[in-house]
Scaffold this active site. Structure first.
Site, mmCIF file in Angstrom:
data_model
loop_
_atom_site.group_PDB
_atom_site.id
_atom_site.type_symbol
_atom_site.label_atom_id
_atom_site.label_comp_id
_atom_site.label_asym_id
_atom_site.label_seq_id
_atom_site.Cartn_x
_atom_site.Cartn_y
_atom_site.Cartn_z
ATOM 1 N N TRP A 283 0.830 -1.221 0.000
ATOM 2 C CA TRP A 283 0.000 0.000 0.000
ATOM 3 C C TRP A 283 0.857 1.260 0.000
ATOM 4 C CZ3 TRP A 283 -4.977 1.970 0.259
ATOM 5 C CH2 TRP A 283 -5.135 3.223 0.857
ATOM 6 N N MET A 284 0.390 2.300 -0.695
ATOM 7 C CA MET A 284 1.018 3.633 -0.679
ATOM 8 C C MET A 284 -0.050 4.690 -0.406
ATOM 9 S SD MET A 284 2.494 5.653 -4.056
ATOM 10 C CE MET A 284 4.235 5.298 -4.004
ATOM 11 N N ASN A 285 0.233 5.633 0.546
ATOM 12 C CA ASN A 285 -0.527 6.893 0.534
ATOM 13 C C ASN A 285 0.437 8.063 0.518
ATOM 14 O OD1 ASN A 285 -0.947 5.723 3.443
ATOM 15 N ND2 ASN A 285 -1.463 7.833 3.800
ATOM 16 N N ASP A 286 0.324 9.030 1.376
ATOM 17 C CA ASP A 286 1.001 10.320 1.214
ATOM 18 C C ASP A 286 2.472 10.260 0.794
ATOM 19 O OD1 ASP A 286 -1.276 10.601 2.751
ATOM 20 O OD2 ASP A 286 -0.274 11.556 4.434
ATOM 21 N N GLN B 236 4.083 7.002 2.637
ATOM 22 C CA GLN B 236 3.327 6.171 3.569
ATOM 23 C C GLN B 236 3.131 4.807 2.935
ATOM 24 O OE1 GLN B 236 1.583 7.127 6.987
ATOM 25 N NE2 GLN B 236 3.701 7.676 6.589
ATOM 26 N N SER C 16 3.147 10.503 8.416
ATOM 27 C CA SER C 16 3.753 11.411 7.438
ATOM 28 C C SER C 16 4.714 12.407 8.076
ATOM 29 C CB SER C 16 2.655 12.151 6.680
ATOM 30 O OG SER C 16 2.041 11.242 5.793
ATOM 31 N N ARG D 256 0.009 15.996 13.690
ATOM 32 C CA ARG D 256 0.816 15.152 12.798
ATOM 33 C C ARG D 256 1.287 15.870 11.535
ATOM 34 N NH1 ARG D 256 -4.464 12.816 12.761
ATOM 35 N NH2 ARG D 256 -5.559 13.094 10.785
ATOM 36 N N ASP D 257 2.171 15.159 10.837
ATOM 37 C CA ASP D 257 2.635 15.498 9.484
ATOM 38 C C ASP D 257 3.538 16.727 9.463
ATOM 39 O OD1 ASP D 257 0.825 13.460 9.046
ATOM 40 O OD2 ASP D 257 -0.738 14.773 8.235
ATOM 41 N N GLU E 189 -4.421 18.175 7.497
ATOM 42 C CA GLU E 189 -3.296 17.240 7.442
ATOM 43 C C GLU E 189 -2.233 17.790 6.487
ATOM 44 O OE1 GLU E 189 -5.510 13.022 8.223
ATOM 45 O OE2 GLU E 189 -5.553 13.661 6.135
#
Ligand code: FRU
Length: 426
Positions: free
Chosen positions: A14-17, A33, A75, A130-131, A181
């Protein structure tokens, strides 16, 4: 689903940000991510890829893994510091316990050592915290961190990335619901030579096409406080453009952005082939004049031109795969891009750009994904990038659409009402 050619995807899982985007020793590094263990969001790590040209990516071993005590790696950002690379990111035990941690790499981002005093920033009363995005602020000689906290962005300062002092909070963005975010804060020159600061904020609900979206505000920043001047505007009107942030330390003053080419609304549930998720095409940011003030404009990076193969001009062509299309538009126009079992259509009338991908979305998500997406857009020239799995549209005034596709490209592309020039990209 075929794998995209010029968009970054995870080798598996899986990939996100995008995370830790940084230029270092001649290479563009993109962390992200990542769940290496499966194609669903879980057990967040930082994946790692690097590139000489932002278009061809080499995959590297996972860079940061969850810490037994501090939790998953959420992140964050990276920058060159003390002659090496520093990463500042969120450790997350539960959504309710988020702290900021620091790690160092002496080998160009391949391996990382945690700062012994981690976490370096804790705010016990802030559940959503976060982030972090870090940048050196030369005029005041300090590191600055922008970090999301609920529906605000908090700014902190540090001499050394280890000790952080609160400077200010910015909460004047929009009344959209949902957590803020993935902030970014950077300076850009305007065409008249003035210098502006740009605040990017991603919101996980209420985006321009529903679900996730990213807005920006222009303003001034003195190293302590961000003063917005002008309204919040969407960075992209497409449904699939989230958590966009820029590379640190890019040469030549370039501001290059990658975003996640997905929308949280459906991302976890879309079909997959062992890997899930993709980044947008790398885009250069600039400021351009528009009605009511300056706009942030995205332009595909010049490096993409090296991928151009066969091409031509004309209103019917069969690219046989990913392609770039330049449209000179004078009035209403219509482009049809063939996909297996149908076509995606892009239309414009001099005021609105509209993308209908209803024949290229999974049936179970038709209620949200088949709704045409629109961007306000004056008549003008357009650049369209089409890869396996996505369409992105860029206009000179700053309008932008990014949308994922869930049918393979097939057959003809036809153009009515515009002059077209195209190149296969590969
Ligand atoms: C944004 C986000 C971040 C968080 C990460 C977790 O898409 O929710 O706020 O750090 O994803 O994967």
């Amino acid at each position: 689903m075929r794998r995209p050619v010029f968009h970054l995807t995870p080798p598996a899982g899986w990939m996100n940000d995008p995370n830790g985007l940084v230029w270092h020793a001649g290479r563009w590094h993109a962390f992200y991510q990542h769940n290496p263990g499966g194609p669903g969001w879980a057990d967040m790590h930082w994946g790692h890829a690097s590139s000489l040209d932002l278009c061809h990516w080499d995959h590297h071993p996972v860079a940061l893994a969850p810490d037994p005590a501090l939790g998953m790696v959420f992140s964050g950002s990276a920058a060159q510091a003390e002659g090496r690379l520093a990463a500042l990111f969120t450790h997350c035990v539960l959504q309710q316990h988020q702290v900021q941690s620091l790690a160092w790499s002496d080998d160009g981002g391949l391996t990382w050592r945690p700062e012994p005093g981690n976490p370096v920033l804790v705010e016990p009363d802030l559940p959503d915290f976060r982030d972090p995005k870090i940048a050196w602020h030369p005029p005041t000689g300090a590191w600055v961190m922008a970090v999301a906290a609920g529906q605000s962005i908090r700014l902190y300062r540090s001499p050394d990335l280890r000790q952080w002092t609160f400077a200010s909070a910015f909460a004047d963005g929009s009344d959209l619901p949902g957590a803020w975010e993935c902030p970014d804060l950077f300076a850009l020159p305007a065409p008249d030579g003035s210098r502006w600061w740009v605040m990017l904020v991603s919101v996980d609900q209420g985006g321009p096409s529903g679900g996730s979206g990213t807005w920006y505000r222009l303003g001034q920043f003195d190293g302590f406080t961000f003063d917005p001047l002008g309204p919040a505007r969407w960075l992209s009107h497409g449904p699939d453009h989230y958590a966009g942030v820029t590379f640190s330390d890019a040469p030549g003053g370039r501001r290059v952005l990658l975003a996640w080419l997905r929308n949280w609304r459906e991302a976890r549930d879309l079909p997959h082939a062992g890997w899930r998720g993709a980044m947008t095409a790398p885009a250069e940011l600039s400021l351009v004049p528009g009605e009511g003030g300056l706009r942030l404009r995205q332009t595909p990076v010049a490096e993409l031109q090296a991928l151009r193969g066969v091409g031509g001009a004309g209103d019917r062509f069969e690219p046989g795969g990913p392609f770039e299309l330049h449209l000179t538009v004078g009035g209403p126009f219509r482009v049809e891009i063939g996909v297996v079992g149908g076509a995606v259509t892009l239309t414009g009338d001099g005021q609105t750009l509209r993308l209908d991908r209803s024949s290229a979305v999974p049936a179970r998500h038709a209620a949200t994904m088949a709704v045409p997406v629109e961007a306000p857009c004056a008549a003008g020239d357009l650049v369209v990038l089409v890869d396996h799995g996505s369409v992105e549209v860029f206009d000179a005034g700053g309008a932008h659409l990014a949308a994922s596709l869930w049918r393979d490209l097939a057959g003809l592309v036809t153009v009515q009402g515009a002059t077209a020039r195209w190149w296969a990209l590969g």
